[in-house]
Design a protein around this motif. Sequence first.
Motif, PDB file in Angstrom:
ATOM      1  N   GLU A 155       0.829  -1.204   0.000  1.00 23.67           N
ATOM      2  CA  GLU A 155       0.000   0.000   0.000  1.00 23.67           C
ATOM      3  C   GLU A 155       0.868   1.260   0.000  1.00 23.67           C
ATOM      4  O   GLU A 155       0.352   2.362  -0.094  1.00 23.67           O
ATOM      5  N   GLY A 156       2.161   1.060   0.092  1.00 34.23           N
ATOM      6  CA  GLY A 156       3.095   2.175   0.097  1.00 34.23           C
ATOM      7  C   GLY A 156       4.519   1.659   0.122  1.00 34.23           C
ATOM      8  O   GLY A 156       4.767   0.452   0.189  1.00 34.23           O
ATOM      9  N   GLY A 157       5.473   2.573   0.021  1.00 38.39           N
ATOM     10  CA  GLY A 157       6.869   2.180   0.045  1.00 38.39           C
ATOM     11  C   GLY A 157       7.358   1.726  -1.309  1.00 38.39           C
ATOM     12  O   GLY A 157       6.642   1.769  -2.312  1.00 38.39           O
ATOM     13  N   SER A 158       8.605   1.246  -1.326  1.00 40.64           N
ATOM     14  CA  SER A 158       9.237   0.877  -2.590  1.00 40.64           C
ATOM     15  C   SER A 158       9.671  -0.577  -2.634  1.00 40.64           C
ATOM     16  O   SER A 158      10.489  -0.953  -3.469  1.00 40.64           O
ATOM     17  N   GLY A 159       9.124  -1.419  -1.741  1.00 42.45           N
ATOM     18  CA  GLY A 159       9.492  -2.829  -1.712  1.00 42.45           C
ATOM     19  C   GLY A 159       8.307  -3.746  -1.918  1.00 42.45           C
ATOM     20  O   GLY A 159       7.156  -3.371  -1.670  1.00 42.45           O
ATOM     21  N   LEU A 160       8.596  -4.958  -2.397  1.00 46.78           N
ATOM     22  CA  LEU A 160       7.574  -5.977  -2.642  1.00 46.78           C
ATOM     23  C   LEU A 160       7.925  -7.203  -1.812  1.00 46.78           C
ATOM     24  O   LEU A 160       8.975  -7.825  -2.010  1.00 46.78           O
ATOM     25  N   TRP A 161       7.078  -7.556  -0.863  1.00 48.10           N
ATOM     26  CA  TRP A 161       7.301  -8.658   0.076  1.00 48.10           C
ATOM     27  C   TRP A 161       6.694  -9.926  -0.520  1.00 48.10           C
ATOM     28  O   TRP A 161       5.505  -9.969  -0.825  1.00 48.10           O
ATOM     29  N   GLY A 171      16.962 -11.484   1.575  1.00 44.69           N
ATOM     30  CA  GLY A 171      16.210 -12.615   2.103  1.00 44.69           C
ATOM     31  C   GLY A 171      15.395 -12.249   3.323  1.00 44.69           C
ATOM     32  O   GLY A 171      15.750 -11.349   4.093  1.00 44.69           O
ATOM     33  N   GLY A 172      14.293 -12.955   3.534  1.00 38.14           N
ATOM     34  CA  GLY A 172      13.384 -12.673   4.643  1.00 38.14           C
ATOM     35  C   GLY A 172      14.011 -12.666   6.018  1.00 38.14           C
ATOM     36  O   GLY A 172      13.706 -11.788   6.837  1.00 38.14           O
ATOM     37  N   PRO A 173      14.913 -13.613   6.355  1.00 35.63           N
ATOM     38  CA  PRO A 173      15.490 -13.627   7.698  1.00 35.63           C
ATOM     39  C   PRO A 173      16.230 -12.349   8.080  1.00 35.63           C
ATOM     40  O   PRO A 173      16.353 -12.039   9.260  1.00 35.63           O
ATOM     41  N   SER A 174      16.726 -11.591   7.094  1.00 29.89           N
ATOM     42  CA  SER A 174      17.444 -10.355   7.428  1.00 29.89           C
ATOM     43  C   SER A 174      16.517  -9.275   7.955  1.00 29.89           C
ATOM     44  O   SER A 174      16.972  -8.266   8.486  1.00 29.89           O
ATOM     45  N   PHE A 175      15.214  -9.477   7.831  1.00 31.03           N
ATOM     46  CA  PHE A 175      14.226  -8.525   8.349  1.00 31.03           C
ATOM     47  C   PHE A 175      13.620  -8.997   9.667  1.00 31.03           C
ATOM     48  O   PHE A 175      12.708  -8.358  10.185  1.00 31.03           O
ATOM     49  N   SER A 176      14.106 -10.114  10.181  1.00 33.94           N
ATOM     50  CA  SER A 176      13.466 -10.732  11.340  1.00 33.94           C
ATOM     51  C   SER A 176      14.415 -10.823  12.533  1.00 33.94           C
ATOM     52  O   SER A 176      15.517 -11.365  12.406  1.00 33.94           O
ATOM     53  N   PRO A 177      14.007 -10.338  13.709  1.00 31.44           N
ATOM     54  CA  PRO A 177      14.853 -10.471  14.901  1.00 31.44           C
ATOM     55  C   PRO A 177      14.965 -11.910  15.369  1.00 31.44           C
ATOM     56  O   PRO A 177      15.849 -12.238  16.153  1.00 31.44           O
ATOM     57  N   THR A 178      14.087 -12.777  14.875  1.00 33.33           N
ATOM     58  CA  THR A 178      14.118 -14.195  15.249  1.00 33.33           C
ATOM     59  C   THR A 178      14.665 -15.061  14.121  1.00 33.33           C
ATOM     60  O   THR A 178      14.601 -16.282  14.199  1.00 33.33           O
ATOM     61  N   HIS A 179      15.174 -14.407  13.057  1.00 28.24           N
ATOM     62  CA  HIS A 179      15.660 -15.101  11.861  1.00 28.24           C
ATOM     63  C   HIS A 179      14.548 -15.938  11.226  1.00 28.24           C
ATOM     64  O   HIS A 179      14.799 -17.002  10.646  1.00 28.24           O
ATOM     65  N   GLY A 180      13.339 -15.449  11.348  1.00 26.27           N
ATOM     66  CA  GLY A 180      12.193 -16.130  10.756  1.00 26.27           C
ATOM     67  C   GLY A 180      11.967 -15.717   9.316  1.00 26.27           C
ATOM     68  O   GLY A 180      12.838 -15.142   8.672  1.00 26.27           O
ATOM     69  N   PHE A 181      10.769 -15.998   8.814  1.00 26.81           N
ATOM     70  CA  PHE A 181      10.387 -15.684   7.437  1.00 26.81           C
ATOM     71  C   PHE A 181      11.386 -16.268   6.436  1.00 26.81           C
ATOM     72  O   PHE A 181      11.855 -15.603   5.522  1.00 26.81           O
ATOM     73  N   GLU A 182      11.710 -17.540   6.659  1.00 28.36           N
ATOM     74  CA  GLU A 182      12.734 -18.214   5.878  1.00 28.36           C
ATOM     75  C   GLU A 182      12.296 -18.515   4.450  1.00 28.36           C
ATOM     76  O   GLU A 182      13.114 -18.955   3.645  1.00 28.36           O
ATOM     77  N   THR A 183      11.028 -18.285   4.133  1.00 30.70           N
ATOM     78  CA  THR A 183      10.580 -18.506   2.754  1.00 30.70           C
ATOM     79  C   THR A 183      10.335 -17.188   2.025  1.00 30.70           C
ATOM     80  O   THR A 183       9.876 -17.191   0.882  1.00 30.70           O
ATOM     81  N   HIS A 184      10.627 -16.063   2.674  1.00 30.27           N
ATOM     82  CA  HIS A 184      10.322 -14.753   2.092  1.00 30.27           C
ATOM     83  C   HIS A 184      11.563 -14.080   1.506  1.00 30.27           C
ATOM     84  O   HIS A 184      12.685 -14.303   1.960  1.00 30.27           O
ATOM     85  N   ILE A 185      11.324 -13.246   0.503  1.00 30.28           N
ATOM     86  CA  ILE A 185      12.329 -12.331  -0.026  1.00 30.28           C
ATOM     87  C   ILE A 185      11.662 -10.983  -0.234  1.00 30.28           C
ATOM     88  O   ILE A 185      10.428 -10.884  -0.227  1.00 30.28           O
ATOM     89  N   ARG A 186      12.487  -9.950  -0.415  1.00 31.12           N
ATOM     90  CA  ARG A 186      11.938  -8.643  -0.767  1.00 31.12           C
ATOM     91  C   ARG A 186      12.617  -8.145  -2.042  1.00 31.12           C
ATOM     92  O   ARG A 186      13.835  -8.212  -2.180  1.00 31.12           O
ATOM     93  N   LEU A 187      11.794  -7.655  -2.966  1.00 31.70           N
ATOM     94  CA  LEU A 187      12.293  -7.102  -4.212  1.00 31.70           C
ATOM     95  C   LEU A 187      11.899  -5.633  -4.306  1.00 31.70           C
ATOM     96  O   LEU A 187      10.880  -5.230  -3.746  1.00 31.70           O
TER      97      LEU A 187
END
Length: 422
Positions: free
Chosen positions: A360-366, A389-405
């Motif tokens: 809905e805003g910003g310049s990234g696609l999750w 990669g998703g884990p770089s956005f997570s304090p728990t190193h989660g979201f292991e299947t996510h990326i951001r473009l």
Amino acid sequence: MIESEKLTSGVRLPAQRALAAELEVARGTVTTAYEILSGGGYVTAEVGRGSTVSSISKPRLRPAANDVFGYGPTPVAIDLSTQSLPSSAAMKAVLEHVNPTSLRPYLETDGHTPYGLQVLRSAVARHLTSSGTLTGPEQILITAGAQQALWLSVFVMTDHGNTVIVEDPTYRGILAVLESVNKALRVDSYPAVSAQLRVPPRSRSALVYLQSSVHSPTGRVRSKEMLDAFADVANAHDLLVVEDRSAADLIYDPDQRNAGLSGLIDPERLITVGTMSKLFWGGLRIGWIRSDPHTIARIADTKQTIDVTTSVVDQFLAAEVLENAQEAIADRRRLLLDHLGLTARIVREVCPRWDLAMPEGGSGLWIDTHSDSIEYVMKAQARGIRIAGGPSFSPTHGFETHIRLPVWSAAEALRHALQTVE
């Protein structure tokens, strides 16, 4: 594997000769790989003991531009790891028409402006007021970008052993800040989709970080109901809140814009951070902190020990370009919306299994790839393509299947990159 903590601190890596035989590659290839890991601080090499995994490396916002890992010679052909935008038309216009003689009055001074140029502090205050947050110049401290503003806020307002609470996932810049502030801070997290905070029972003067406009990396815009609920929880626990509004001007639908947490939380417990790099240009390293004058003075004292003063030339340009803020907001909105549909279509065509959370805003696609994102990122790096990669956005190193473009990347470069990795 080290960054995702699949290989933890102290784990001994295989002997180079044995690993080369197992992988059926030259031993020199393994030696080079181990040297890259050692140079990057990932492993510690000792004579007679081999290589062991070091303590988890500090999060890095972005590796060096000339290589994949930040330390080796491999060139990067396509960089899809950053959300930074090219210069806006407003920035170009100022650079083309600015009158250098306007700087002459500042040349008669020593150039030291601990709180920032008065003309820029006033311009930022007017901009915030026009956006719904009543602000005076005395509430503003100018910084060298939002990242410095975040670091200063956390460093000054926390003590050794304090707990800092962040969302999961969250802006990876705050995770880098928390790692770099050497106060043995504890980090707790709560879901980004929830307004409820789980306050640790033994926390001392906990600080909470929240993106109150556009959330990175998901691209969701905060509703008034969410901010009200968040403020209720923060007020109930007397929490200090660092509010990040760096992307507040990048909301696609103007009707979704909000004024953030101002007026919902005690001014003495609210620190707001913003930047001009997203609206005008990533190369304009001017940010700001908004808070009560006493807090501003505390943070300014610490800032002077780091860089003495923010560049007067940069501040002068920022004050000039901020006069065209509304034009720049419209310009950014057009740029992002023009690219969003095309970017989403390319991703769906090349990678139909992926799920896109339309922002809905910003310049990234999750994106949820439904597979191991670390493996995908490493595969891309081997081909000279950088992806977050998703884990770089997570304090728990989660979201292991996510990326951001990035939303705005060139269509053909994006298509080529995704096809190359696939």
